[in-house]
Design an enzyme around this catalytic site. Structure first.
Site, mmCIF file in Angstrom:
data_model
loop_
_atom_site.group_PDB
_atom_site.id
_atom_site.type_symbol
_atom_site.label_atom_id
_atom_site.label_comp_id
_atom_site.label_asym_id
_atom_site.label_seq_id
_atom_site.Cartn_x
_atom_site.Cartn_y
_atom_site.Cartn_z
ATOM 1 N N ARG A 87 0.849 -1.184 0.000
ATOM 2 C CA ARG A 87 0.000 0.000 0.000
ATOM 3 C C ARG A 87 0.889 1.240 0.000
ATOM 4 O O ARG A 87 1.648 1.473 0.941
ATOM 5 C CB ARG A 87 -0.905 0.003 1.237
ATOM 6 C CG ARG A 87 -1.795 1.242 1.267
ATOM 7 C CD ARG A 87 -2.522 1.417 2.580
ATOM 8 N NE ARG A 87 -3.109 2.754 2.607
ATOM 9 C CZ ARG A 87 -3.175 3.526 3.682
ATOM 10 N NH1 ARG A 87 -2.714 3.107 4.839
ATOM 11 N NH2 ARG A 87 -3.708 4.726 3.608
ATOM 12 N N HIS A 132 -2.892 10.950 0.740
ATOM 13 C CA HIS A 132 -2.333 10.752 2.074
ATOM 14 C C HIS A 132 -1.725 12.078 2.522
ATOM 15 O O HIS A 132 -0.519 12.186 2.748
ATOM 16 C CB HIS A 132 -1.296 9.636 2.067
ATOM 17 C CG HIS A 132 -0.983 9.079 3.424
ATOM 18 N ND1 HIS A 132 -1.061 7.737 3.720
ATOM 19 C CD2 HIS A 132 -0.601 9.685 4.572
ATOM 20 C CE1 HIS A 132 -0.731 7.537 4.987
ATOM 21 N NE2 HIS A 132 -0.443 8.711 5.521
ATOM 22 N N GLU A 177 -7.119 8.563 6.556
ATOM 23 C CA GLU A 177 -7.254 9.203 7.868
ATOM 24 C C GLU A 177 -7.843 10.613 7.796
ATOM 25 O O GLU A 177 -7.177 11.608 8.064
ATOM 26 C CB GLU A 177 -5.911 9.213 8.592
ATOM 27 C CG GLU A 177 -5.438 7.831 8.970
ATOM 28 C CD GLU A 177 -4.250 7.837 9.932
ATOM 29 O OE1 GLU A 177 -3.753 8.929 10.271
ATOM 30 O OE2 GLU A 177 -3.820 6.750 10.334
ATOM 31 N N ASN A 316 -7.194 2.082 10.132
ATOM 32 C CA ASN A 316 -5.857 2.130 10.701
ATOM 33 C C ASN A 316 -6.005 2.121 12.223
ATOM 34 O O ASN A 316 -6.859 2.829 12.768
ATOM 35 C CB ASN A 316 -5.119 3.410 10.297
ATOM 36 C CG ASN A 316 -4.982 3.564 8.796
ATOM 37 O OD1 ASN A 316 -5.198 2.621 8.036
ATOM 38 N ND2 ASN A 316 -4.626 4.761 8.356
ATOM 39 N N TYR A 318 -3.673 1.880 16.038
ATOM 40 C CA TYR A 318 -2.400 1.813 16.740
ATOM 41 C C TYR A 318 -2.561 1.606 18.240
ATOM 42 O O TYR A 318 -1.763 0.911 18.856
ATOM 43 C CB TYR A 318 -1.593 3.098 16.493
ATOM 44 C CG TYR A 318 -1.089 3.233 15.087
ATOM 45 C CD1 TYR A 318 0.153 2.736 14.710
ATOM 46 C CD2 TYR A 318 -1.861 3.857 14.108
ATOM 47 C CE1 TYR A 318 0.628 2.861 13.417
ATOM 48 C CE2 TYR A 318 -1.403 3.975 12.805
ATOM 49 C CZ TYR A 318 -0.163 3.481 12.461
ATOM 50 O OH TYR A 318 0.290 3.595 11.169
ATOM 51 N N GLU A 388 -3.241 0.015 8.379
ATOM 52 C CA GLU A 388 -2.048 0.421 9.130
ATOM 53 C C GLU A 388 -2.137 -0.131 10.537
ATOM 54 O O GLU A 388 -3.205 -0.139 11.155
ATOM 55 C CB GLU A 388 -1.912 1.945 9.219
ATOM 56 C CG GLU A 388 -1.579 2.655 7.927
ATOM 57 C CD GLU A 388 -1.392 4.158 8.125
ATOM 58 O OE1 GLU A 388 -1.040 4.573 9.263
ATOM 59 O OE2 GLU A 388 -1.616 4.908 7.166
#
Length: 491
Positions: A87, A132, A177, A316, A318, A388
């Site tokens: 990606r 992005h 995002e 995504n 985290y 992600e």
């Protein structure tokens, strides 16, 4: 390929054979070549050059990993990782230097075409993100994401990209995002570096959703039958837990603000804004003396346009935070890191969660499963691509066992969500292929499976332990796969 002897744990935890493993990067973070050929200026070029103090080490992405020149070497790294897909993102101003389609850069278009062809030659699927964060500066000068015309400008850009690469690219991400684009970008932290949280950020949110939808409908109408590709967007989804049981309702509203604001209009059956958030914003805006809600309404036509504009759900993830009401006079800082000023919500963590090199990112893998289960509960059984997931450190050690542990524990939670909760995850992408420019942290924080020597003109890449671990996982689909490295080959 990395030379190793494969040792498989007795009790295998394997992903299905059709599950795809990939890895991700973005254009501004790795490419460099910021003014190569006829490339236009992006908002991140402008931001780092005019506000260098906004970056922790006062660095920039002018050269970064120099992937603009070293893309063949990057493809070799990808082949060594055994990944199914890569990606990457296209720099809008590299292909359209003015932001508009009246002039297409031959060099910019050729760069991505060569990269795509190089990937396909190695059997690696290109997964392409159109946006992005590196908006052409001329469009920002016209208002950027707060200008309602930007949804048309984005659709024009999407048409160019589809025409150039649609015959070879089958998975598209329109926008990465939106919460960073709108909420952090309009909180004076990211480019364009404007302070308009709660007003500009909401205009941006609406226009990002419309831009995505127009790009999706364009593909649906003119390209899907011919190329059979998939289009969606991906958003940053940090899971939230109430700090105490009394904070549950407030936490649900914070989830509506941070996650559902970008998902509900697209993936729900009803469309439009999340009802609880829409009510809250109408009431709060009235209390503030506003003539209308600061959350701009959708027309019925816009609701229909946006609703259902997806072929998969991208996310995504985290970390996880706790949520509670802010105390009287307590400062709430950056959106999604410190709290939500709109809701007077303060974010925190629990003492048992491990720390990382980034203060905002704590290790709590169970939050990943909770997030995935929530997505299934709210939006059904649509296929999910995790676009992600990664671990930051100081980047000084090639034996990055904490990163390996992070991936192992988070992948375990993905597998549990699939096997026990019935979540339809079809792919997973680690962040990131290599160390890169990490926005406001510059090069102080590293998330790469490969170390990059930014002091060397060659930007030398070196595999970390995590790269070898991930190559084993991608090859075997088994998260317990371990390598005993061939010392003779290393010598």
């Amino acid at each position: 390929m990395y030379s190793a002897v494969l040792c498989v744990a007795a009790a295998e935890r394997r992903f299905p054979d059709g599950f795809k493993f990939g890895i991700a990067t973005s254009s501004y973070q790795i490419e460099g070549g910021w003014n190569a050929s006829d490339k236009g200026v992006s908002i991140w070029d402008h931001f780092v050059h005019t506000k260098p103090e906004a970056i922790g080490d006062r660095s920039n992405g002018d050269v970064a990993c120099d992937s603009y020149h070293k893309w063949r070497e990057d493809i070799q790294l990808l082949e060594d990782l055994n990944v199914d897909f890569y990606r990457f993102s296209i720099s809008w101003p590299r292909v359209l230097p003015t932001g508009f389609p009246n002039y297409i850069s031959e060099d910019g278009a050729r760069y991505y075409s060569d990269l795509i062809d190089g990937l396909l030659e190695k059997g690696i699927e290109p997964v392409v993100t159109m946006y992005h964060w590196d908006l052409p500066q001329p469009l920002q000068d016209l208002g950027g994401w707060t200008n309602p015309l930007i949804s048309e400008w984005f659709a024009d850009y999407a048409r160019v990209i589809y025409d150039l690469y649609g015959d070879r690219v089958k998975i598209w991400v329109t926008i990465n995002e939106a919460t960073a684009v709108c909420d952090i970008g309009y909180d004076d932290l990211h480019a364009p570096g404007l302070e308009s949280e709660g007003r500009g950020s909401y205009l941006c949110t609406k226009h990002v959703l419309l831009a995505h939808a127009k790009a999706y409908r364009l593909y649906e109408a003119e390209y899907k039958l011919k190329y059979q590709g998939q289009v969606s967007l991906t958003n940053q989804m940090m899971w939230l837990e109430p700090e105490t049981v009394e904070d549950t309702e407030l936490t649900e509203l914070a989830i509506a603000l941070s996650i559902d604001r970008y998902c509900y209009p697209i993936f729900s059956l009803a469309g439009g804004w999340p009802p609880a958030l829409e009510r809250y914003m109408a009431q709060k805006s009235a209390q503030e003396g506003e003539p209308r809600s600061r959350l701009p309404p959708f027309t019925q036509e816009e609701i229909q346009l946006v609703r259902g504009s997806y072929d998969y759900l991208g996310l995504n993830h985290y970390t996880t935070h706790t949520a509670r009401p802010a105390a009287s006079g307590e400062t709430i800082g950056t959106y999604l890191i410190d709290g939500f000023k709109e809701l007077d919500v303060k974010l925190g963590t629990r003492p048992e969660w491990s720390s990382t090199a980034s203060g905002w990112l704590k290790v709590y893998p169970e939050g990943f499963r909770a997030l995935l289960s929530y997505i299934k509960q709210q939006y059904g059984d649509t296929s999910i691509y995790i676009m992600e997931n990664g671990f930051p450190d100081a980047g000084t050690d090639l034996d990055d066992q904490p990163r390996v542990d992070y991936y192992t524990s988070y992948l375990e939670q993905v597998l549990l969500a699939m096997e026990e909760d019935g979540v339809n995850v079809v792919g997973y992408s680690a962040w990131s292929l290599m160390d890169s420019f990490e926005w406001n942290d510059g090069y102080q924080v590293r998330l790469g499976l490969h170390h990059v020597d930014f002091t060397s003109p060659a930007r030398t890449r070196t595999a970390r332990r995590s790269a070898k671990y991930y190559a084993a996982v991608a090859r075997t689909k088994d998260i317990d796969a371990e390598y005993q490295f061939d010392k003779i080959a290393d010598e």
